[in-house]
Scaffold this motif. Structure first.
Motif, PDB file in Angstrom:
ATOM      1  N   ARG A 168      11.295  42.628  -0.117  1.00  0.00           N
ATOM      2  CA  ARG A 168      11.654  43.497  -0.313  1.00  0.00           C
ATOM      3  C   ARG A 168      10.812  44.099   0.341  1.00  0.00           C
ATOM      4  N   GLY A 169       9.437  44.410   0.317  1.00  0.00           N
ATOM      5  CA  GLY A 169       8.442  44.791   0.550  1.00  0.00           C
ATOM      6  C   GLY A 169       8.251  45.557   0.169  1.00  0.00           C
ATOM      7  N   ALA A 170       7.883  45.176  -1.107  1.00  0.00           N
ATOM      8  CA  ALA A 170       7.830  46.719  -2.593  1.00  0.00           C
ATOM      9  C   ALA A 170       7.302  46.183  -3.984  1.00  0.00           C
ATOM     10  N   TRP A 171       6.701  46.558  -4.334  1.00  0.00           N
ATOM     11  CA  TRP A 171       6.349  46.128  -6.422  1.00  0.00           C
ATOM     12  C   TRP A 171       7.345  46.167  -7.065  1.00  0.00           C
ATOM     13  N   ARG A 172       7.582  45.036  -7.830  1.00  0.00           N
ATOM     14  CA  ARG A 172       8.556  44.821  -8.206  1.00  0.00           C
ATOM     15  C   ARG A 172       8.275  44.853  -9.679  1.00  0.00           C
ATOM     16  N   PHE A 173       8.987  45.529 -10.582  1.00  0.00           N
ATOM     17  CA  PHE A 173       8.870  45.520 -12.372  1.00  0.00           C
ATOM     18  C   PHE A 173      10.049  44.596 -12.916  1.00  0.00           C
ATOM     19  N   VAL A 174       9.015  43.118 -13.470  1.00  0.00           N
ATOM     20  CA  VAL A 174       8.935  42.317 -13.917  1.00  0.00           C
ATOM     21  C   VAL A 174       9.821  42.437 -15.347  1.00  0.00           C
ATOM     22  N   LYS A 175      10.655  42.939 -15.618  1.00  0.00           N
ATOM     23  CA  LYS A 175      10.671  42.908 -16.881  1.00  0.00           C
ATOM     24  C   LYS A 175      11.779  41.287 -17.308  1.00  0.00           C
ATOM     25  N   GLY A 176      11.608  41.501 -19.038  1.00  0.00           N
ATOM     26  CA  GLY A 176      11.037  40.426 -19.758  1.00  0.00           C
ATOM     27  C   GLY A 176      10.129  40.180 -21.095  1.00  0.00           C
ATOM     28  N   SER A 177      10.243  39.070 -21.078  1.00  0.00           N
ATOM     29  CA  SER A 177       8.977  39.627 -22.855  1.00  0.00           C
ATOM     30  C   SER A 177       7.858  39.184 -22.463  1.00  0.00           C
ATOM     31  N   TYR A 178       6.789  39.615 -22.930  1.00  0.00           N
ATOM     32  CA  TYR A 178       5.057  39.288 -22.445  1.00  0.00           C
ATOM     33  C   TYR A 178       4.503  39.289 -23.936  1.00  0.00           C
ATOM     34  N   GLU A 179       3.603  38.002 -24.120  1.00  0.00           N
ATOM     35  CA  GLU A 179       2.925  37.976 -24.919  1.00  0.00           C
ATOM     36  C   GLU A 179       1.488  39.081 -24.141  1.00  0.00           C
TER      37      GLU A 179
ATOM     38  N   ALA B  30       0.647  37.028 -21.223  1.00  0.00           N
ATOM     39  CA  ALA B  30       1.423  36.304 -20.848  1.00  0.00           C
ATOM     40  C   ALA B  30       2.754  36.410 -20.608  1.00  0.00           C
ATOM     41  N   PRO B  31       3.418  36.076 -19.650  1.00  0.00           N
ATOM     42  CA  PRO B  31       4.658  36.462 -19.503  1.00  0.00           C
ATOM     43  C   PRO B  31       5.706  34.715 -20.359  1.00  0.00           C
ATOM     44  N   THR B  32       6.503  35.261 -21.456  1.00  0.00           N
ATOM     45  CA  THR B  32       7.227  34.540 -21.864  1.00  0.00           C
ATOM     46  C   THR B  32       9.052  34.287 -21.842  1.00  0.00           C
ATOM     47  N   SER B  33       8.930  35.627 -20.921  1.00  0.00           N
ATOM     48  CA  SER B  33      10.744  34.915 -20.068  1.00  0.00           C
ATOM     49  C   SER B  33      10.009  35.729 -19.153  1.00  0.00           C
ATOM     50  N   ALA B  34      10.925  35.312 -17.957  1.00  0.00           N
ATOM     51  CA  ALA B  34      11.118  36.957 -17.279  1.00  0.00           C
ATOM     52  C   ALA B  34      12.304  37.177 -16.396  1.00  0.00           C
ATOM     53  N   ASP B  35      12.690  37.365 -14.731  1.00  0.00           N
ATOM     54  CA  ASP B  35      13.906  38.124 -14.959  1.00  0.00           C
ATOM     55  C   ASP B  35      14.518  36.804 -14.137  1.00  0.00           C
ATOM     56  N   PRO B  36      15.512  37.122 -14.057  1.00  0.00           N
ATOM     57  CA  PRO B  36      15.779  35.660 -13.179  1.00  0.00           C
ATOM     58  C   PRO B  36      15.484  35.256 -11.477  1.00  0.00           C
ATOM     59  N   GLY B  37      14.969  34.563 -10.588  1.00  0.00           N
ATOM     60  CA  GLY B  37      14.040  34.593  -9.589  1.00  0.00           C
ATOM     61  C   GLY B  37      13.261  35.204  -9.323  1.00  0.00           C
TER      62      GLY B  37
ATOM     63  N   LEU C  62      -5.972  36.729 -31.119  1.00  0.00           N
ATOM     64  CA  LEU C  62      -4.606  37.960 -31.714  1.00  0.00           C
ATOM     65  C   LEU C  62      -3.652  38.098 -30.475  1.00  0.00           C
ATOM     66  N   THR C  63      -2.857  38.270 -31.554  1.00  0.00           N
ATOM     67  CA  THR C  63      -1.325  37.962 -30.129  1.00  0.00           C
ATOM     68  C   THR C  63      -0.017  39.105 -30.394  1.00  0.00           C
ATOM     69  N   ALA C  64       0.542  40.082 -29.686  1.00  0.00           N
ATOM     70  CA  ALA C  64       1.391  41.130 -30.329  1.00  0.00           C
ATOM     71  C   ALA C  64       2.000  40.392 -29.039  1.00  0.00           C
ATOM     72  N   ALA C  65       3.622  41.324 -29.373  1.00  0.00           N
ATOM     73  CA  ALA C  65       4.378  41.241 -27.942  1.00  0.00           C
ATOM     74  C   ALA C  65       5.085  42.027 -28.030  1.00  0.00           C
ATOM     75  N   VAL C  66       5.423  42.418 -26.749  1.00  0.00           N
ATOM     76  CA  VAL C  66       6.958  43.772 -25.692  1.00  0.00           C
ATOM     77  C   VAL C  66       7.233  42.496 -25.162  1.00  0.00           C
ATOM     78  N   ASN C  67       8.525  43.534 -25.029  1.00  0.00           N
ATOM     79  CA  ASN C  67       9.638  43.715 -24.515  1.00  0.00           C
ATOM     80  C   ASN C  67       9.742  44.029 -23.079  1.00  0.00           C
ATOM     81  N   VAL C  68       9.867  44.275 -22.162  1.00  0.00           N
ATOM     82  CA  VAL C  68       9.921  45.792 -21.018  1.00  0.00           C
ATOM     83  C   VAL C  68      10.934  45.634 -20.481  1.00  0.00           C
TER      84      VAL C  68
END
Length: 830
Positions: free
Chosen positions: A801-812, A753-760, A824-830
């Protein structure tokens, strides 16, 4: 806790990319064989020689390749009950196990069945998605989720091909409904295509390296799939590196030049296809380059080499897996697939010594598989009544009909002793064949010995019918053409029955039977029956065939009387087990559903029984979602899908508690009024997937609606505590403890579950399935589930872009028993 970003690999979720380099020695044999063929031989090889086979080319040591429908069994080249096959549970049931290893074992069994029947290519699995609950062929696909679909499909394909038999993953792509399926133009956005509909195919190509794929009837964004150069040539073959064959769905290929340019290798069925002599002429006239023909032939020869049909080439599998007990495996898959939706006050398993009232026509006449081309004919079927009679002590089980889901005529199956007699125009008997049911289904050249289409004039089903109930029986006809129906010496119909009003030949030929006779009969007293059909010398269907059936319906009693009898039986018993079901007129190939209600008076039956017996257990025999308006008023609900030939035995295992139900929902169950995606009927030939990436649970959550039972839901017979979760951002380790009284199996589900993401970043679902794992533990024991998080779980398709985009940010990372039961939950930042 915070973690490191996933590895840069773009391998799809749940897969591991195998070595894609073809065996050099096998390829050398293929090249030599190709070089020895002239143009006519090459183009002939790309066209079916009949309904199920490709031509042999003895000059290069090529034997005829044989194909057969699946996915729950291997029908073989004969579509009749005199060539039985093991019938496994439906694909929705297999997906409900959430066990790719069990799917692999199912595939091994199917390879064994294929080899027994001389089949080289299994036309399965179906990995289209459950876009809408109204999809008529919903039961034949796995799930609404691409991750779960890809994982189960990968296990299945690996299993089949480990037995040296090819698969054709289908229907590529966006073949998610049946209405106008031959012509519909499905308008699908690129992001939805990539993230949802293409994703299971991509995962299977990467993780299982299938030897075949089947392109669908429909169009995608204006181009017919058998001609879709971009999706087949650029994506499937180019980006993904698929090196297998592309076979058309039957009669889907429409244009010689466009099909070859679009990447279609095999046009089925034959002999009248767009390839063969048509393709040879197109090459000679300069419309297509012979090099494209060579590419297609090379892929067909590679397939032949892999399955051992090309002399000089070592097959991909030289030692098939050890033999599999089909009966035992069918029973295991069934019970592992059953989903316990509700179990108040531990109503299940049944406590010893209690009396049981079994209720429902579907308990006696089980529906074990879906309708259409997925149909196979097992040599036996264990009904719920059979299974519980064998499992419960004498005197503890009663049975009443209660309500019948079949509210119309259906193919005659009970009490028959029939023979199909084939005659020429002068009355000469050309051949005969036993008929286990009232169905005659001879497709292509699958005719009785001594019979040819050119000489066949009439087919007569003749013999006896022994009724099991006294009363007025209804007989009728399913089919198109001239018929004569005689029952007990009286001719009730002699004339022409017109086609159904449908553009789909499946629906036209296999539509609703027409009643023609109402006859009073006595239980146990046999009568003579005859249904004679004059075969049309000019076939109306694209595949030459003889298709018709004697239909029958039991005497119809007053529904209120039947329910009243069931109520009295339920009142007298400790536990009432009510079996409800759909029918072939509700779930089958060739049409979509109009609603999600159970047919007939089954809902009223459940309400009435539950009102007098608080310990009412409802068994739902359906391949796809149905509405359960009484669900809060019964003690337990057990979903058994279409459970295959051993369904009744597996049901007894689960109800009595010798085994626990192991299934989890592979798709969301809810009411049609609340379902977010319901449009399956095209407008002006187009069906727009306007919901984008929001189907299934993604759409339910986005709409803020609560289904009856969420994705991933399912109970067992023990309890589990989720004690800890650890992650480094690429792997999730979950420790669970069996806190209940008996051994059990738990399916640990991991959602992102995304908790924050790249703008746009584009709008994404609230959460999505990233992985899962099954664990077993005894009472008091702990078990660790380890789930890999693939990079793809953090990516979206960037249309600009016609390509896969890795979406940086915080995820639960959310871990639990279902989409909504997250422990249970855990946080990960990518």
């Amino acid at each position: 806790m915070p973690g490191t970003p996933p590895s840069p690999s773009s391998t799809p979720a749940g897969t591991a990319a195998p070595d894609a380099t073809p065996d050099a020695a096998r390829e050398a044999v293929v090249s030599a064989a190709l070089a020895a063929l002239d143009l006519d031989a090459k183009t002939r090889l790309l066209a079916g020689q009949d309904l199920w086979t490709l031509p042999a080319l003895p000059e290069i040591g090529l034997r005829s390749l044989v194909m057969s429908d699946g996915p729950i069994g291997v029908r073989g080249v004969r579509w009749s009950a005199d060539d039985p096959a093991v019938a496994l549970p439906s694909p929705t049931a297999l997906a409900a196990t959430w066990d790719p290893g069990l799917a692999h074992r199912a595939g091994v069994l199917l390879a064994q069945e294929a080899r027994r029947k001389g089949v080289h290519v299994l036309l399965a699995p179906t990995v289209n998605l459950h876009r809408s609950p109204l999809g008529g062929r919903h039961f034949e696909a796995y799930s609404e989720d691409p991750c779960l679909t890809g994982r189960i499909g990968t296990g299945y394909v690996r299993g089949v091909q480990s037995g040296g038999v090819a698969t054709t993953v289908k229907h590529f792509v966006a073949n998610d409904a049946e209405t106008d399926r031959f012509t519909v133009d499905n308008r699908v956005g690129e992001r939805a295509l990539r993230e949802l509909y293409l994703a299971p195919f991509e995962a299977i190509v990467a993780g299982a390296r299938p030897w075949g794929i089947m392109t669908a009837y429909n169009q995608v964004n204006g181009t017919t799939m058998t001609e879709h150069r971009r999706l087949v040539g650029e994506i499937l073959r180019g980006e993904w590196g698929f090196d297998g064959v592309n076979v058309s769905d039957w009669t889907a290929a429409r244009d010689t030049v466009r099909a070859l340019h679009g990447g279609l290798d095999i046009a089925m069925p034959g002999p009248d296809t767009v390839y063969g002599e048509h393709l040879a002429r197109a090459v000679r006239s300069g419309e297509v380059d012979e090099a494209l023909v060579d590419d297609a032939v090379r892929r067909v020869l590679r397939l032949a080499a892999r399955v051992g049909a090309l002399d000089g080439a070592e097959p991909a599998v030289t030692e098939p897996p050890a033999p599999v007990d089909g009966t035992a495996l069918a029973r295991e898959i069934a019970r592992r697939s059953f989903v316990l939706l509700r179990n108040e006050n531990a109503a299940l398993p049944l406590r010893p010594g209690r009396t049981v009232a079994l209720i429902g026509a579907a308990a006696r006449d089980a529906r074990v598989l879906g309708g259409g081309s997925a149909t196979v004919f097992p040599d036996h079927v264990v009904s719920p009544l059979d299974g519980l009679t064998a499992a419960l002590p004498d005197g503890t089980l009663t049975y009443t009909v209660g309500a019948d889901p079949a509210t119309e005529l259906s193919i005659a199956e009970q009490g028959l002793d029939l023979t199909a007699v084939c005659r020429a125009a002068d009355g000469t008997v050309l051949g005969t064949a036993p008929a286990a049911t009232g169905l005659v289904q001879w497709v292509g050249d699958d005719l009785p010995d001594g019979v040819t289409h050119d000489r066949l004039h009439t087919v007569e089903l003749t013999g006896t019918f022994t009724p099991r109930t006294t009363g007025t029986h209804t007989f009728g006809i399913r089919g198109i053409g001239t018929f004569t129906l005689t029952v007990d010496g009286t001719t009730h119909f002699d004339g022409h029955q017109p086609p159904a009003d449908s553009s789909d030949p499946f629906e036209a030929a296999f539509g609703t039977p027409v009643a023609h006779a109402h006859v009073d009969l006595t239980a146990g007293t046999p009568v003579q029956v005859s249904l004679r059909h004059a075969v049309d010398p000019v076939p109306a269907r694209p595949i030459r065939s003889v298709l018709f059936a004697l239909a029958h319906q039991e005497p119809q009693r007053d529904p209120d009387e039947l329910i009243a009898e069931a109520v009295e039986a339920a009142r007298a018993a400790d536990t009432a087990v009510v079996v409800v079901a759909t029918t072939e007129r509700v779930e089958s190939e060739g049409f979509d559903r109009e609603d999600l209600r159970l047919p007939g008076h089954q809902d009223a039956l459940v309400e009435a029984v539950a009102a007098v017996n608080p310990d009412t257990v409802v068994v739902v025999n359906a391949g796809s979602p149905v509405e359960l308006p009484w669900r809060e008023r019964v003690a337990a609900i057990l979903l058994t899908w279409f459970p295959g030939q051993e369904g009744g035995a597996a049901l007894a295992d689960v109800l009595t508690g010798t085994h626990e139900p192991g299934g989890r929902l592979p798709t969301t169950w809810g009411s049609l009024a609340d379902a977010p995606v319901t449009q399956v009927v095209p407008t002006d030939g187009r069906l727009t997937y306007s919901e984008g990436v929001f189907i299934g649970y993604r759409a339910w959550e986005r709409a803020g609606r609560t289904p009856a039972y969420p994705f991933g839901h399912g109970l067992g017979y023990t309890d589990w505590a989720y004690e800890s979760v650890e992650t480094d951002g690429t792997t999730v380790k979950v420790r669970v403890r069996n806190t209940g009284p008996r051994p059990g199996h738990e399916t640990v589900q991991v959602y992102l579950a995304p908790t924050s993401a790249d703008p746009g970043a584009p709008e994404r679902p609230a959460r999505w399935l990233a992985g899962f794992a099954g664990v077993d533990a005894a009472p008091g024991e702990t078990a660790d589930a380890v789930v890999e998080l693939p990079r793809r779980a953090f990516e979206v398709w960037d249309e600009s872009r016609g390509a896969w985009r890795f979406v940086k940010g915080s995820y639960e990372i959310q871990v639990g028993r279902s989409l909504t039961d997250r422990a249970l939950t855990a946080a990960v930042n990518v």
